[in-house]
Design an enzyme around this catalytic site. Structure first.
Site, PDB file in Angstrom:
ATOM      1  N   GLU A 120       0.788  -1.466   0.066  1.00 23.19           N
ATOM      2  CA  GLU A 120      -0.039  -0.082   0.014  1.00 23.19           C
ATOM      3  C   GLU A 120       0.810   1.308   0.078  1.00 23.19           C
ATOM      4  O   GLU A 120       0.676   2.299  -0.686  1.00 23.19           O
ATOM      5  CB  GLU A 120      -0.927   0.008   1.346  1.00 23.19           C
ATOM      6  N   GLU A 140      -4.745  -9.042   2.730  1.00 19.27           N
ATOM      7  CA  GLU A 140      -6.040  -8.482   3.793  1.00 19.27           C
ATOM      8  C   GLU A 140      -7.229  -9.658   3.655  1.00 19.27           C
ATOM      9  O   GLU A 140      -7.504 -10.184   4.736  1.00 19.27           O
ATOM     10  CB  GLU A 140      -6.213  -7.128   3.586  1.00 19.27           C
TER      11      GLU A 140
END
Length: 266
Positions: A120, A140
């Site tokens: 990210e 995730e």
């Protein structure tokens, strides 16, 4: 120029090098690291002598994502970092480049793990170099979580949507070669040389007119959120003033005189 217990900061000429420094935890994000990153981005923005930033990790890893225990403030000096976060509840997003875009080009030098929060943060950088054994991925969903660092918005704008969705929805790891093939990184180099390559690119950036470089970066990101017509109009507003700078005149003069230009941010 300072850092924190989990972020090392140093200068190499006109380049600021920020090193995520928790090798025993594969540089998982902690409060000291986030505060250090935020301060590093601000330092780069405010210091005109800095023309580029390189983000890397210590100990053969880039970043393995969030360390929930460390982010809860456990351990040495946790209180002072919690106080910083309380004073600016958006600080962690700015540190991760979700809510902050540095004026100067940011080059990522990735070795080893660059997963979850690491991937990210990577999406907030401008130029990306990876060692051939680096591993990328957004894990995730495999844990029933959401990649809330911006990936569902930014990743489909940076690589083809089918590849973005596969990465987001499968939670599987990607090799450096595959990351390069889908456009997530721009260079794959032998292990242990990502920082060298990133610094070589930074030197090329640093040799260019800093006002021009910053205007070009700003224009690229601004136009990405516009229609082509609006983007072209905005480009003219940013671009034309650059031609009126002393640096632009110096660049043309140096070319005519067959010498390297001396830019002064003027």
């Amino acid at each position: 120029m300072g850092g924190t217990e989990h972020l090392a900061v140093r200068r190499a000429g006109a380049t600021l090098i920020l090193t995520l420094n928790r090798p025993e935890a594969k540089n998982a994000l902690s409060l000291p690291m986030l505060v250090g990153l935020y301060d590093g981005w601000l330092a780069a923005d405010e210091d005109d002598a800095i023309r580029s930033v390189v983000l890397t990790g210590a100990g053969g890893a880039f970043c393995a994502g969030m360390d929930l225990k460390a982010l809860a403030g456990k351990g040495m000096d946790g209180e002072q970092y919690r106080d910083r976060m309380k004073a600016d509840p958006d600080l962690h997003w700015k540190a991760m480049l979700r809510h902050h875009r540095p004026r100067k080009p940011v080059i990522a030098a990735v070795e080893g793990y660059c997963v979850a929060g690491g991937t990210e943060i990577l999406q907030g950088t401008d130029i990306r170099v990876a060692g051939e054994s680096a591993t990328f991925g957004l894990f995730e969903v495999k844990r029933g979580l959401f990649p809330i660092g911006g990936s569902t918005v930014r990743l489909p704008r940076q690589i083809p949507r089918t590849h973005a969705l596969e990465m987001l929805l499968t939670g599987r790891p990607y090799s450096a070669a595959e990351a390069a093939s889908i456009g997530l990184v721009g260079h794959v180099v032998p292990d242990g040389t990502a920082l060298d390559k990133a610094l070589a690119i930074a030197e090329q950036v640093n040799a260019c007119g800093p006002l021009a470089v910053e205007a070009v970066k700003a224009s690229v990101y601004e136009a990405a959120e516009m229609s082509e017509t609006d983007g072209l109009a905005a480009e003219l507003k940013r671009g034309w003033p650059v031609f009126d700078t002393a640096d632009a005149k110096e660049g043309s003069r140096a070319f005519a005189e067959k010498r390297d230009p001396v830019f002064r941010r003027a």
